[in-house]
Design a protein around this motif. Structure first.
Motif, mmCIF file in Angstrom:
data_model
loop_
_atom_site.group_PDB
_atom_site.id
_atom_site.type_symbol
_atom_site.label_atom_id
_atom_site.label_comp_id
_atom_site.label_asym_id
_atom_site.label_seq_id
_atom_site.Cartn_x
_atom_site.Cartn_y
_atom_site.Cartn_z
ATOM 1 N N THR A 139 50.013 -6.927 -17.827
ATOM 2 C CA THR A 139 51.429 -7.293 -17.794
ATOM 3 C C THR A 139 51.612 -8.604 -17.033
ATOM 4 O O THR A 139 50.728 -9.061 -16.300
ATOM 5 N N GLU A 140 52.776 -9.227 -17.214
ATOM 6 C CA GLU A 140 53.069 -10.480 -16.531
ATOM 7 C C GLU A 140 53.018 -10.303 -15.016
ATOM 8 O O GLU A 140 52.529 -11.157 -14.290
ATOM 9 N N GLN A 141 53.516 -9.158 -14.548
ATOM 10 C CA GLN A 141 53.483 -8.906 -13.110
ATOM 11 C C GLN A 141 52.049 -8.790 -12.618
ATOM 12 O O GLN A 141 51.679 -9.324 -11.575
ATOM 13 N N ALA A 142 51.212 -8.080 -13.411
ATOM 14 C CA ALA A 142 49.809 -7.924 -13.020
ATOM 15 C C ALA A 142 49.097 -9.267 -13.029
ATOM 16 O O ALA A 142 48.250 -9.544 -12.174
ATOM 17 N N LYS A 143 49.438 -10.120 -14.014
ATOM 18 C CA LYS A 143 48.835 -11.446 -14.066
ATOM 19 C C LYS A 143 49.153 -12.226 -12.801
ATOM 20 O O LYS A 143 48.300 -12.890 -12.227
ATOM 21 N N LYS A 144 50.416 -12.156 -12.362
ATOM 22 C CA LYS A 144 50.822 -12.874 -11.163
ATOM 23 C C LYS A 144 50.067 -12.353 -9.951
ATOM 24 O O LYS A 144 49.628 -13.113 -9.090
ATOM 25 N N GLU A 145 49.902 -11.028 -9.889
ATOM 26 C CA GLU A 145 49.230 -10.443 -8.740
ATOM 27 C C GLU A 145 47.738 -10.737 -8.745
ATOM 28 O O GLU A 145 47.087 -10.751 -7.704
ATOM 29 N N ASN A 146 47.174 -10.979 -9.931
ATOM 30 C CA ASN A 146 45.751 -11.268 -10.036
ATOM 31 C C ASN A 146 45.434 -12.732 -9.743
ATOM 32 O O ASN A 146 44.278 -13.085 -9.559
ATOM 33 N N ARG A 149 45.590 -16.688 -4.159
ATOM 34 C CA ARG A 149 46.520 -17.464 -3.352
ATOM 35 C C ARG A 149 46.201 -18.959 -3.485
ATOM 36 O O ARG A 149 45.107 -19.346 -3.889
ATOM 37 N N PHE A 150 47.171 -19.808 -3.129
ATOM 38 C CA PHE A 150 47.049 -21.250 -3.303
ATOM 39 C C PHE A 150 45.734 -21.769 -2.715
ATOM 40 O O PHE A 150 44.969 -22.470 -3.385
ATOM 41 N N ASN A 211 41.959 -28.169 -14.041
ATOM 42 C CA ASN A 211 42.121 -26.712 -13.973
ATOM 43 C C ASN A 211 42.683 -26.274 -12.627
ATOM 44 O O ASN A 211 43.534 -25.382 -12.546
ATOM 45 N N LYS A 212 42.213 -26.889 -11.558
ATOM 46 C CA LYS A 212 42.754 -26.572 -10.230
ATOM 47 C C LYS A 212 44.230 -26.932 -10.143
ATOM 48 O O LYS A 212 45.058 -26.140 -9.666
ATOM 49 N N MET A 213 44.560 -28.128 -10.602
ATOM 50 C CA MET A 213 45.953 -28.568 -10.530
ATOM 51 C C MET A 213 46.862 -27.659 -11.358
ATOM 52 O O MET A 213 47.995 -27.370 -10.953
ATOM 53 N N CYS A 214 46.374 -27.202 -12.505
ATOM 54 C CA CYS A 214 47.180 -26.285 -13.327
ATOM 55 C C CYS A 214 47.440 -24.980 -12.577
ATOM 56 O O CYS A 214 48.565 -24.453 -12.593
ATOM 57 N N LEU A 215 46.424 -24.463 -11.920
ATOM 58 C CA LEU A 215 46.608 -23.232 -11.144
ATOM 59 C C LEU A 215 47.594 -23.445 -10.003
ATOM 60 O O LEU A 215 48.458 -22.603 -9.746
ATOM 61 N N LEU A 216 47.475 -24.577 -9.323
ATOM 62 C CA LEU A 216 48.327 -24.825 -8.153
ATOM 63 C C LEU A 216 49.776 -25.093 -8.533
ATOM 64 O O LEU A 216 50.697 -24.733 -7.803
ATOM 65 N N GLU A 217 49.994 -25.721 -9.701
ATOM 66 C CA GLU A 217 51.361 -25.983 -10.164
ATOM 67 C C GLU A 217 51.890 -24.860 -11.051
ATOM 68 O O GLU A 217 53.075 -24.811 -11.348
ATOM 69 N N GLY A 218 51.004 -23.960 -11.504
ATOM 70 C CA GLY A 218 51.437 -22.851 -12.348
ATOM 71 C C GLY A 218 51.644 -23.224 -13.801
ATOM 72 O O GLY A 218 52.404 -22.563 -14.506
ATOM 73 N N THR A 219 50.960 -24.279 -14.271
ATOM 74 C CA THR A 219 51.143 -24.747 -15.641
ATOM 75 C C THR A 219 49.997 -24.294 -16.544
ATOM 76 O O THR A 219 48.944 -23.866 -16.075
ATOM 77 N N GLU A 220 50.191 -24.455 -17.854
ATOM 78 C CA GLU A 220 49.195 -24.041 -18.832
ATOM 79 C C GLU A 220 48.109 -25.089 -19.037
ATOM 80 O O GLU A 220 46.956 -24.746 -19.320
ATOM 81 N N LEU A 399 43.892 -29.295 0.830
ATOM 82 C CA LEU A 399 45.279 -29.766 0.705
ATOM 83 C C LEU A 399 46.243 -28.934 1.548
ATOM 84 O O LEU A 399 47.108 -29.486 2.239
ATOM 85 N N ALA A 400 46.133 -27.623 1.503
ATOM 86 C CA ALA A 400 47.088 -26.765 2.206
ATOM 87 C C ALA A 400 47.063 -27.009 3.714
ATOM 88 O O ALA A 400 48.119 -27.197 4.342
#
Length: 538
Positions: A139-146, A149-150, A211-220, A399-400
């Motif tokens: 599910t979308e919620q599970a995807k977010k939880e998986n 962290r940044f 790929n890292k930048m996509c994960l950090l910005e939340g893009t496809e 970065l963080a």
């Protein structure tokens, strides 16, 4: 014969539907349940098998602490011909399980159900072959939880290791890549098979960085470019054509403004510049041929903010692209995708590198939108060097922690300058005195590593201040480990007209500080002595 079972909200009852569209409610067995009008006895029997199996599987998964959100069961069966009474030949039971469920534990739950628990299965297996299959839907919620962290994503996202088993990704300094045979080359060129062709197109190092930048910005998807300005250019031009119109903020980086005001009109593209914080002006500026909204928030150097959510809604209402330059904030502080951005642009030269070593840019967004920019850059050639991509990917790992220190140093210097008699005003998003403090706080995690102030005495005083700094660097960059001071009116924005500078909030005495990672006491001491020495004759 086909039937379908859907789990009800209470997790113990099912709604069963047959091929004719009739429904009945049941729990583990229809013998316990109620009305089964419209169902043939054989269908009711299949429903009982499916319900019994499902209840047992769910019970086992619950004991194994699996988080099941929904279950759908599809049963298909064939009957033996010319048998009286009619009996089944094969029964296929397909589980579709949604939630956070481990595949091995689901397989074990099905095996235990058939081996030990489901009584209906043990009765029916004597006369029919029964097969269980499954699929797991996250599910979308599970995807977010998986999603890690940044900080973890920035460190642990890496291209596959080679047979050398290196811990850190190697640098792929090559202009091209080989094919195993002619057919592989043909298939990769035809986009029938994934693979590298030429570093202007793709390279493992740029892939890792993107790929890292996509994960950090939340893009496809995303693409890396040779510089921040090439990213800006490639995020604008391929999306516009002759006769189109763009609405942009007046508060943009000087070279971005020059692209819009000097270059786009040469290609028959018109523009309207509006105050960054005037929502009515943005709305009034949209025309029938408007194709894009462009904003830099926070702006360079005035540190003004756009209401990103409001502009995102405006773009959606008119079916136009929303392009956000997120360079000053970085994905650690602000993620424009959350507010409806279609394109997100960074000059990776700045905070992302963080040490003033390499040039780079990146454009991020949805896959189908990024495809346009990718095709443009593949043809026009502003490719990022593999070495630069490797440096930038490694830089993201810190970065963080860097941004937290940059932000804290900026806040402390802003507090010092607020009470200094030689400073007319201070502008820092992390202070309540910033005119858009509430908006900045709602969009950004912290106040950022940049601040501006207006020193008494105008241009001449500003230049004398810079000349008297001992530690801070005087350079045309920002986002470094070393603190940097600039006088925008005489440097970065000097090619703009006086009217354009004033509209962008760049006044004669404006000083811009990019706070580094030095000890804050040393930073304040350097600024204090430069202010004191520059007080003469103004």
């Amino acid at each position: 014969m086909n039937i379908e079972l859907n789990l009800k909200n209470d997790k113990f009852h099912f709604e069963v539907t047959n091929q004719q569209g009739n429904t009945m409610q049941m729990d583990a067995s229809p013998a316990i349940g109620g009305e089964n009008k419209g169902f043939r006895p054989m269908e009711t029997l299949l429903a009982g098998l499916g319900g019994c199996s499902a209840i047992d599987v769910l019970s086992i998964l619950k004991k194994q602490r699996q988080e099941v959100e929904d279950v759908n069961i599809r049963i298909s069966a064939t009957r033996k011909e010319n048998e009286m009474p009619a009996i089944f030949e094969t029964i296929n039971i397909h589980f579709i399980v949604s939630g956070k469920v481990d595949e091995e534990k689901l397989k074990k739950a099905i095996n235990l159900t058939t081996e030990k628990y489901c009584s209906v299965y043990h009765i029916m297996k004597e006369t029919a072959k029964i097969f269980y299959t499954y699929e797991i839907k996250i599910t979308e919620q599970a995807k977010k939880e998986n999603v890690p962290r940044f900080e973890t994503a920035a460190i642990r996202t890496q291209i596959p290791r080679t047979q050398q088993k290196e811990h850190s990704a190697p640098i792929y300094m090559t202009s091209s890549f080989i094919f195993d045979d002619a057919e592989e080359g043909r298939a990769i060129f035809a986009n029938e098979q994934e693979g590298n062709i030429y570093t202007r197109f793709t390279n493992p190092n740029t892939d890792e960085f993107v790929n890292k930048m996509c994960l950090l910005e939340g893009t496809e998807a995303g693409i890396a470019t040779a510089s921040g300005m090439s990213a800006i250019f490639a995020s604008i031009l391929p999306y516009l054509k002759v006769g189109d119109h763009i609405v942009a903020s007046r508060s943009l980086f000087g070279n971005t403004l020059r692209i819009i005001c000097e270059q786009l009109p040469k290609w028959g593209i018109s523009y309207t510049l509006v105050p960054i914080d005037d929502l009515q002006a943005w709305e009034n500026a949209v025309q029938l041929n408007t194709k894009m909204l462009l904003v830099e928030s926070p702006s360079n150097p005035a540190l003004d903010f756009a209401d990103l959510a409001a502009l995102g809604r405006l773009a959606r209402a008119h079916g136009i692209l929303f392009n956000v330059d997120n360079c000053f904030a970085t994905p650690f502080l602000q993620q424009p995708l959350k507010y409806g951005a279609d394109l997100i642009v960074h000059s990776a030269t700045k905070w992302i590198d963080g040490q003033g070593r390499v040039l780079g840019g990146v454009i991020l967004g949805k896959k189908d939108i990024i495809e346009t920019a990718y095709n443009f850059t593949r043809s026009t050639g502003p490719a990022m060097s593999p070495f630069n991509a490797w440096v930038l990917s490694k830089s993201l790992e810190t970065l963080a922690v860097r941004m937290e220190r940059h932000c804290e140093n900026a806040r402390m210097l802003a507090l010092f300058l607020e009470h200094h008699p030689e400073i007319d005003s201070v502008k820092y998003p992390g202070l309540s005195t910033h005119p858009q403090y509430e908006l900045a706080k709602s969009q950004m995690r912290l106040g950022g590593g940049m601040l501006t102030c207006i020193v008494k005495g105008g241009v001449e005083r500003g230049q004398r201040f810079l000349d008297n700094l001992n530690m801070m660097s005087l350079t045309a960059n920002l986002g470094d480990t070393r603190s940097i001071a600039t006088h925008p009116a005489s440097t970065t924005h000097s090619k703009l007209s006086a009217e354009q500078r004033e509209a962008a909030g760049i006044y004669p005495g404006l000083l811009r500080f990019s706070l580094g990672l030095e000890h804050i006491d040393d930073i304040i001491a350097d600024v204090a002595q430069a202010l004191e020495k520059s007080t003469k004759i103004y």
